[in-house]
Design an enzyme around this catalytic site. Structure first.
Site, PDB file in Angstrom:
ATOM      1  N   ASN A 113       0.753  -1.211  -0.172  1.00 39.15           N
ATOM      2  CA  ASN A 113      -0.144   0.020   0.214  1.00 39.15           C
ATOM      3  C   ASN A 113       1.003   1.299   0.008  1.00 39.15           C
ATOM      4  O   ASN A 113       1.617   1.261   1.098  1.00 39.15           O
ATOM      5  CB  ASN A 113      -0.642   0.078   1.130  1.00 39.15           C
ATOM      6  CG  ASN A 113      -2.118   0.727   1.163  1.00 39.15           C
ATOM      7  OD1 ASN A 113      -2.891   0.684   2.357  1.00 39.15           O
ATOM      8  ND2 ASN A 113      -2.647   1.256   0.046  1.00 39.15           N
ATOM      9  N   CYS A 140      -4.680  -2.997   2.550  1.00 40.95           N
ATOM     10  CA  CYS A 140      -5.659  -1.925   2.955  1.00 40.95           C
ATOM     11  C   CYS A 140      -5.680  -2.254   4.685  1.00 40.95           C
ATOM     12  O   CYS A 140      -6.245  -3.069   5.351  1.00 40.95           O
ATOM     13  CB  CYS A 140      -7.046  -1.787   2.512  1.00 40.95           C
ATOM     14  SG  CYS A 140      -7.987  -0.661   3.479  1.00 40.95           S
ATOM     15  N   GLY A 141      -5.016  -1.065   5.282  1.00 45.77           N
ATOM     16  CA  GLY A 141      -4.882  -1.241   7.042  1.00 45.77           C
ATOM     17  C   GLY A 141      -6.170  -1.032   7.540  1.00 45.77           C
ATOM     18  O   GLY A 141      -6.296  -2.185   8.375  1.00 45.77           O
ATOM     19  N   THR A 142      -6.949  -0.354   7.298  1.00 42.08           N
ATOM     20  CA  THR A 142      -8.295  -0.119   7.959  1.00 42.08           C
ATOM     21  C   THR A 142      -9.204  -1.404   7.551  1.00 42.08           C
ATOM     22  O   THR A 142      -9.973  -1.855   8.339  1.00 42.08           O
ATOM     23  CB  THR A 142      -9.149   1.052   7.543  1.00 42.08           C
ATOM     24  OG1 THR A 142      -9.288   1.490   6.200  1.00 42.08           O
ATOM     25  CG2 THR A 142      -8.268   2.391   8.444  1.00 42.08           C
ATOM     26  N   ASN A 154      -6.798  10.288  -0.840  1.00 39.85           N
ATOM     27  CA  ASN A 154      -6.868   9.337  -1.906  1.00 39.85           C
ATOM     28  C   ASN A 154      -6.266   9.638  -3.182  1.00 39.85           C
ATOM     29  O   ASN A 154      -6.159  10.708  -3.500  1.00 39.85           O
ATOM     30  CB  ASN A 154      -8.419   8.947  -1.854  1.00 39.85           C
ATOM     31  CG  ASN A 154      -8.891   8.034  -0.782  1.00 39.85           C
ATOM     32  OD1 ASN A 154      -8.038   7.358  -0.175  1.00 39.85           O
ATOM     33  ND2 ASN A 154     -10.281   8.001  -0.651  1.00 39.85           N
ATOM     34  N   ASN A 195     -15.457   0.595   1.168  1.00 40.67           N
ATOM     35  CA  ASN A 195     -14.269  -0.108   0.904  1.00 40.67           C
ATOM     36  C   ASN A 195     -14.843  -1.630   1.291  1.00 40.67           C
ATOM     37  O   ASN A 195     -15.500  -1.813   2.044  1.00 40.67           O
ATOM     38  CB  ASN A 195     -13.086   0.145   1.858  1.00 40.67           C
ATOM     39  CG  ASN A 195     -12.583   1.438   1.980  1.00 40.67           C
ATOM     40  OD1 ASN A 195     -12.050   1.943   0.982  1.00 40.67           O
ATOM     41  ND2 ASN A 195     -12.722   2.294   2.769  1.00 40.67           N
ATOM     42  N   CYS A 250      -6.399   6.104   7.159  1.00 45.99           N
ATOM     43  CA  CYS A 250      -5.745   4.926   6.255  1.00 45.99           C
ATOM     44  C   CYS A 250      -4.827   4.456   7.350  1.00 45.99           C
ATOM     45  O   CYS A 250      -3.757   5.088   7.735  1.00 45.99           O
ATOM     46  CB  CYS A 250      -4.985   5.593   5.172  1.00 45.99           C
ATOM     47  SG  CYS A 250      -3.977   4.669   4.215  1.00 45.99           S
ATOM     48  N   ASN A 307      -2.592   1.877   7.042  1.00 45.39           N
ATOM     49  CA  ASN A 307      -1.027   1.629   6.333  1.00 45.39           C
ATOM     50  C   ASN A 307      -0.772   3.120   6.029  1.00 45.39           C
ATOM     51  O   ASN A 307       0.746   2.985   6.499  1.00 45.39           O
ATOM     52  CB  ASN A 307      -1.140   0.735   5.173  1.00 45.39           C
ATOM     53  CG  ASN A 307      -1.284  -0.684   5.221  1.00 45.39           C
ATOM     54  OD1 ASN A 307      -0.754  -1.259   6.523  1.00 45.39           O
ATOM     55  ND2 ASN A 307      -2.083  -1.305   4.359  1.00 45.39           N
ATOM     56  N   GLU A 336     -10.819  -0.554  -2.858  1.00 46.08           N
ATOM     57  CA  GLU A 336     -10.816   0.670  -1.929  1.00 46.08           C
ATOM     58  C   GLU A 336     -11.409   1.743  -2.783  1.00 46.08           C
ATOM     59  O   GLU A 336     -11.091   2.093  -3.944  1.00 46.08           O
ATOM     60  CB  GLU A 336      -9.316   0.902  -1.648  1.00 46.08           C
ATOM     61  CG  GLU A 336      -8.709   0.357  -0.689  1.00 46.08           C
ATOM     62  CD  GLU A 336      -7.345   1.226  -0.006  1.00 46.08           C
ATOM     63  OE1 GLU A 336      -7.722   2.427   0.413  1.00 46.08           O
ATOM     64  OE2 GLU A 336      -6.517   0.655   0.007  1.00 46.08           O
ATOM     65  N   ARG A 337     -12.417   2.482  -2.131  1.00 41.58           N
ATOM     66  CA  ARG A 337     -13.028   3.573  -2.525  1.00 41.58           C
ATOM     67  C   ARG A 337     -11.748   4.866  -2.866  1.00 41.58           C
ATOM     68  O   ARG A 337     -11.032   4.938  -1.928  1.00 41.58           O
ATOM     69  CB  ARG A 337     -14.084   4.261  -1.781  1.00 41.58           C
ATOM     70  CG  ARG A 337     -13.865   4.595  -0.594  1.00 41.58           C
ATOM     71  CD  ARG A 337     -14.824   5.306   0.415  1.00 41.58           C
ATOM     72  NE  ARG A 337     -14.102   5.725   1.615  1.00 41.58           N
ATOM     73  CZ  ARG A 337     -15.032   6.458   2.466  1.00 41.58           C
ATOM     74  NH1 ARG A 337     -16.188   7.051   2.101  1.00 41.58           N
ATOM     75  NH2 ARG A 337     -14.302   6.958   3.475  1.00 41.58           N
TER      76      ARG A 337
END
Length: 260
Positions: free
Chosen positions: A13, A199-201, A65, A171, A74, A76, A189-190
């Protein structure tokens, strides 16, 4: 305008980072950010972050983004920004910074692993057997079999742009349970409007859904296309998750200059 930029990645990421403590990049607009994140005409990244000065904190994280619009948290990116802060001389045993979703703590282990404390999660909503929750960004989690053969782009886009989510965006995570405490996650991911390598979250959301201890401490290993992460948390009950930590690598890729 000449920008001095830094490129970092956390399990694939990747992010453009600008040191904005002197506020020289405050006037960046959506089109410029989109250009910097473009993989063909710009630097190339899933998003752009500003490291800002903030009284009472080690720094402030501002995240955009790849579409150029300011976004929600975010995970990451936060881990990469902590490693960047360390490289810039902000060296702490325990970091305390602020992002769009509030206060965060972070630490860097001796092996370079960056652990980021995420927001507490209160409430997971079920929808047609799937799960919806907010881990700093909104996430949809769907359990599947053979996730590596799954059409993440098409199926993720279908959910992200359906009538329930099209306006604000969501997402979309597709998750395969490998072991009791190990999962594989792929995320649409949006804002990027594509699958990212990690994607961390999204990893955090998926790990909360895939708890192995009904109550108390959980430690879930998460495999992504970009590498391995772990999520640690205390599960209080069905709707309450505290002390949530996202842990994994964050590395500098390169630095350079570009004209805007």
């Amino acid at each position: 305008m000449k920008l001095n930029f830094y490129k970092y990645q956390g399990t694939g990421n990747d992010f453009v980072i600008l040191d904005n403590r002197k506020e020289q990049y405050n006037e960046l607009n959506t089109e410029q950010i989109r250009f910097l994140c473009d993989r063909r005409f710009g630097i190339g990244a899933d998003g752009l972050m500003l490291l800002n000065a903030k009284p009472g904190y080690d720094f402030e994280m501002k995240y955009y983004n790849a579409d150029g619009r300011e976004s929600t948290m975010c995970g990451n990116g936060g881990r990469c920004l902590v490693k960047f802060a360390w490289h810039q001389g902000i060296k702490k045993n325990l970091y305390h910074f602020i992002a769009v979703d509030g206060d965060h703590e972070a630490e860097i282990d001796d092996d370079g692993t960056v652990s980021l404390k995420m927001k507490d999660v209160n409430g997971i909503r079920e929808s047609h057997g799937d799960f919806i929750l907010d881990t700093g960004s909104p996430h949809y989690v769907k359990m599947v079999t053979d996730v590596m053969a799954f059409d993440v782009y098409k199926k993720g886009m279908d959910i992200r742009y359906n009538n329930s989510f099209a306006k604000e965006g969501i997402n979309v995570n597709f998750v395969e349970q490998k072991k009791e405490d190990e999962i594989i996650v792929r995320t649409y991911e949006r804002g990027v409007e594509d699958e990212t390598l990690s994607c961390g979250t999204g990893v955090t959301a998926s790990a909360l859904v895939c708890y192995h201890n009904e109550r108390g401490f959980n430690d879930v290993t998460v495999l992504t296309r970009g590498g391995k992460l772990s999520v640690e948390y205390d599960r209080i009950d069905d709707d309450t998750y505290n002390n949530v930590w996202l842990c994994g690598p964050a590395e500098k890729v390169f630095e350079g200059g570009i004209e805007l």
